[in-house]
Write a protein that holds these residues in place. Sequence first.
Motif, PDB file in Angstrom:
ATOM      1  N   SER A  67      12.118  11.450 -10.896  1.00 11.38           N
ATOM      2  CA  SER A  67      13.368  10.681 -10.929  1.00 11.38           C
ATOM      3  C   SER A  67      13.158   9.252 -10.449  1.00 11.38           C
ATOM      4  CB  SER A  67      14.436  11.349 -10.052  1.00 11.38           C
ATOM      5  OG  SER A  67      14.828  12.598 -10.557  1.00 11.38           O
ATOM      6  N   SER A  68      14.022   8.358 -10.932  1.00  9.23           N
ATOM      7  CA  SER A  68      14.028   6.962 -10.494  1.00  9.23           C
ATOM      8  C   SER A  68      15.371   6.634  -9.865  1.00  9.23           C
ATOM      9  CB  SER A  68      13.767   6.028 -11.676  1.00  9.23           C
ATOM     10  OG  SER A  68      14.814   6.122 -12.627  1.00  9.23           O
ATOM     11  N   TYR A  69      15.335   5.739  -8.873  1.00 14.59           N
ATOM     12  CA  TYR A  69      16.541   5.339  -8.150  1.00 14.59           C
ATOM     13  C   TYR A  69      16.495   3.834  -7.901  1.00 14.59           C
ATOM     14  CZ  TYR A  69      16.518  10.328  -7.038  1.00 14.59           C
ATOM     15  OH  TYR A  69      16.470  11.701  -7.116  1.00 14.59           O
ATOM     16  N   GLU A  70      17.635   3.195  -8.019  1.00 18.42           N
ATOM     17  CA  GLU A  70      17.756   1.788  -7.626  1.00 18.42           C
ATOM     18  C   GLU A  70      18.211   1.733  -6.176  1.00 18.42           C
ATOM     19  OE1 GLU A  70      19.900  -2.362  -9.099  1.00 18.42           O
ATOM     20  OE2 GLU A  70      20.610  -0.429  -9.844  1.00 18.42           O
ATOM     21  N   ILE A  71      17.547   0.886  -5.374  1.00 18.87           N
ATOM     22  CA  ILE A  71      17.912   0.734  -3.970  1.00 18.87           C
ATOM     23  C   ILE A  71      19.023  -0.314  -3.857  1.00 18.87           C
ATOM     24  CG2 ILE A  71      17.089   0.133  -1.669  1.00 18.87           C
ATOM     25  CD1 ILE A  71      14.306   1.034  -2.561  1.00 18.87           C
ATOM     26  N   GLN A  72      20.163   0.092  -3.337  1.00 18.39           N
ATOM     27  CA  GLN A  72      21.314  -0.802  -3.192  1.00 18.39           C
ATOM     28  C   GLN A  72      21.150  -1.699  -1.963  1.00 18.39           C
ATOM     29  OE1 GLN A  72      23.853  -0.271  -5.863  1.00 18.39           O
ATOM     30  NE2 GLN A  72      21.875   0.655  -6.391  1.00 18.39           N
ATOM     31  N   GLU A  73      22.039  -2.692  -1.826  1.00 15.75           N
ATOM     32  CA  GLU A  73      21.933  -3.640  -0.720  1.00 15.75           C
ATOM     33  C   GLU A  73      22.044  -2.962   0.639  1.00 15.75           C
ATOM     34  OE1 GLU A  73      24.519  -6.965  -1.001  1.00 15.75           O
ATOM     35  OE2 GLU A  73      23.732  -7.656  -2.929  1.00 15.75           O
ATOM     36  N   ASP A  74      22.787  -1.873   0.695  1.00 13.06           N
ATOM     37  CA  ASP A  74      22.948  -1.168   1.973  1.00 13.06           C
ATOM     38  C   ASP A  74      21.895  -0.096   2.184  1.00 13.06           C
ATOM     39  OD1 ASP A  74      23.751   0.713   0.134  1.00 13.06           O
ATOM     40  OD2 ASP A  74      25.659   1.179   1.106  1.00 13.06           O
ATOM     41  N   GLY A  75      20.875  -0.080   1.323  1.00 10.42           N
ATOM     42  CA  GLY A  75      19.784   0.873   1.471  1.00 10.42           C
ATOM     43  C   GLY A  75      19.997   2.191   0.776  1.00 10.42           C
ATOM     44  N   THR A  76      21.195   2.491   0.360  1.00  9.16           N
ATOM     45  CA  THR A  76      21.450   3.750  -0.335  1.00  9.16           C
ATOM     46  C   THR A  76      20.870   3.703  -1.745  1.00  9.16           C
ATOM     47  OG1 THR A  76      23.630   2.983  -1.063  1.00  9.16           O
ATOM     48  CG2 THR A  76      23.527   4.232   1.007  1.00  9.16           C
ATOM     49  N   LEU A  77      20.829   4.873  -2.390  1.00  5.45           N
ATOM     50  CA  LEU A  77      20.181   5.009  -3.683  1.00  5.45           C
ATOM     51  C   LEU A  77      21.184   5.283  -4.796  1.00  5.45           C
ATOM     52  CD1 LEU A  77      17.214   7.310  -2.595  1.00  5.45           C
ATOM     53  CD2 LEU A  77      17.154   4.825  -2.920  1.00  5.45           C
ATOM     54  N   LYS A  78      20.915   4.681  -5.953  1.00  2.00           N
ATOM     55  CA  LYS A  78      21.678   4.954  -7.173  1.00  2.00           C
ATOM     56  C   LYS A  78      20.730   5.590  -8.183  1.00  2.00           C
ATOM     57  CE  LYS A  78      24.044   2.693 -11.021  1.00  2.00           C
ATOM     58  NZ  LYS A  78      24.416   1.369 -11.625  1.00  2.00           N
ATOM     59  N   HIS A  79      21.031   6.803  -8.600  1.00  2.00           N
ATOM     60  CA  HIS A  79      20.164   7.510  -9.539  1.00  2.00           C
ATOM     61  C   HIS A  79      20.174   6.811 -10.893  1.00  2.00           C
ATOM     62  CE1 HIS A  79      19.476  10.994 -12.454  1.00  2.00           C
ATOM     63  NE2 HIS A  79      18.314  10.784 -11.875  1.00  2.00           N
ATOM     64  N   LEU A  80      18.985   6.522 -11.429  1.00  2.45           N
ATOM     65  CA  LEU A  80      18.876   5.882 -12.738  1.00  2.45           C
ATOM     66  C   LEU A  80      18.602   6.910 -13.829  1.00  2.45           C
ATOM     67  CD1 LEU A  80      16.806   2.675 -11.835  1.00  2.45           C
ATOM     68  CD2 LEU A  80      19.281   2.887 -12.154  1.00  2.45           C
ATOM     69  N   ASN A  81      17.510   7.655 -13.699  1.00  2.82           N
ATOM     70  CA  ASN A  81      17.236   8.702 -14.690  1.00  2.82           C
ATOM     71  C   ASN A  81      16.236   9.704 -14.148  1.00  2.82           C
ATOM     72  OD1 ASN A  81      14.837   7.143 -14.917  1.00  2.82           O
ATOM     73  ND2 ASN A  81      14.627   7.655 -17.083  1.00  2.82           N
ATOM     74  N   THR A  82      16.159  10.830 -14.799  1.00  3.47           N
ATOM     75  CA  THR A  82      15.178  11.869 -14.503  1.00  3.47           C
ATOM     76  C   THR A  82      14.489  12.233 -15.806  1.00  3.47           C
ATOM     77  OG1 THR A  82      16.450  12.757 -12.636  1.00  3.47           O
ATOM     78  CG2 THR A  82      14.841  14.230 -13.668  1.00  3.47           C
ATOM     79  N   ILE A  83      13.156  12.299 -15.779  1.00  2.00           N
ATOM     80  CA  ILE A  83      12.405  12.632 -16.994  1.00  2.00           C
ATOM     81  C   ILE A  83      11.621  13.918 -16.784  1.00  2.00           C
ATOM     82  CG2 ILE A  83      12.222  10.204 -17.680  1.00  2.00           C
ATOM     83  CD1 ILE A  83       9.226  10.365 -16.805  1.00  2.00           C
ATOM     84  N   ASP A  84      11.326  14.588 -17.872  1.00  2.00           N
ATOM     85  CA  ASP A  84      10.495  15.786 -17.869  1.00  2.00           C
ATOM     86  C   ASP A  84       9.121  15.397 -18.380  1.00  2.00           C
ATOM     87  OD1 ASP A  84       9.272  18.254 -18.231  1.00  2.00           O
ATOM     88  OD2 ASP A  84      11.124  19.236 -18.861  1.00  2.00           O
ATOM     89  N   ILE A  85       8.115  15.426 -17.494  1.00  3.88           N
ATOM     90  CA  ILE A  85       6.768  15.017 -17.905  1.00  3.88           C
ATOM     91  C   ILE A  85       5.984  16.181 -18.502  1.00  3.88           C
ATOM     92  CG2 ILE A  85       6.652  13.105 -16.269  1.00  3.88           C
ATOM     93  CD1 ILE A  85       4.968  14.925 -14.451  1.00  3.88           C
TER      94      ILE A  85
END
Length: 346
Positions: A67-85
């Motif tokens: 999974s990938s996450y964007e780090i917000q200004e307050d340090g929390t995470l926003k989920h971007l996507n999850t891939i199946d490798i």
Amino acid sequence: MKYAYVGCRTTKERNARGNGLVVYEISPEGHWTEKQCLYTEANPSYQCLDLEKKYLYSVHGDLTLASSYEIQEDGTLKHLNTIDIGGKNPVDITVDAENKHVIIATLQGGTLYTVKRNADGSLGDVVSTFTYEGKEPGKVSTVHQCLWDQKKNYIFACAQGRVNGFGQMRALKYDHSTGVLTETDRFMARTWDEPRHAAMHPNNCWLYMCEEKGDKVLYFQFDEETGKMKALQELSTVPETITSYSDASEVMIDPSGEFVLVSNRYTDSIAVYHIDAHTGYLKNTGFYPCLGKTPRFFCFAPNGKCYVANEDSDTIIEFNFNPVTGQLIPTLNIIPTGSPVCITFK
């Protein structure tokens, strides 16, 4: 150091008590406060930041997902996507020197996957794979790590043999444009010693590897011009008086580059070795209790302290580390965390 991201196992199959990927804010005084617990898929475990520290990437143990996450200004995470490798049980993840690809190691998959990073920080397609063959067609050796050399031109990937494969560590040259890996050398371990993780010294010449079942730490010299490794030393990770079952788990080099540390599960200790400044050889300086059960992971934070993730006692324990003697001294700062298995600081 302001934020800590902790991967925590979540499934009954792992006897886990975690609830997901936990974000902590760390005060200037060193107090940890939970800001977020994010669940996207089961068992968020090993993780890494991109080079700009804007995104976090995590693998989901026992599954085939990352999974990938964007780090917000307050340090929390926003989920971007999850891939199946496609490879089962991803156990390590890292970003290349150009922030172009993410490399993922899979255990039961026996394969290293090179995954494209999209412009928005999300994970893209798999662009290359490198599989460790097993004893028979269709079988694999179980890859447990993808460690860069200091210049990020090579990947060192330890693998366990288990029943169907071969215990080993390979040096793999990385093509920055394509993400393709090419083997330059291979160390074959003794049967059942089971190489797990390695750590590269800041001089990019001395490489230290721990063997899970053999409870050993090995010293190698590495030649970055040829990509060759030379094994020179082997030491135990537990005292000679220990006769009970033990599994070496993590190996790290302290920030000064003068000590190697190895954690041991079930005997629940950390072994410390001084590095000879001229030769790179190791000498044990002590064994220290980790003050918890099953230290699957530990690392050094930017403040110089050592943090141990004790998976089966649901704690992260903070230690002061003496850079002269190598002594680990608990600070009594204990962070309750369900089934922690990886810590990443920002």
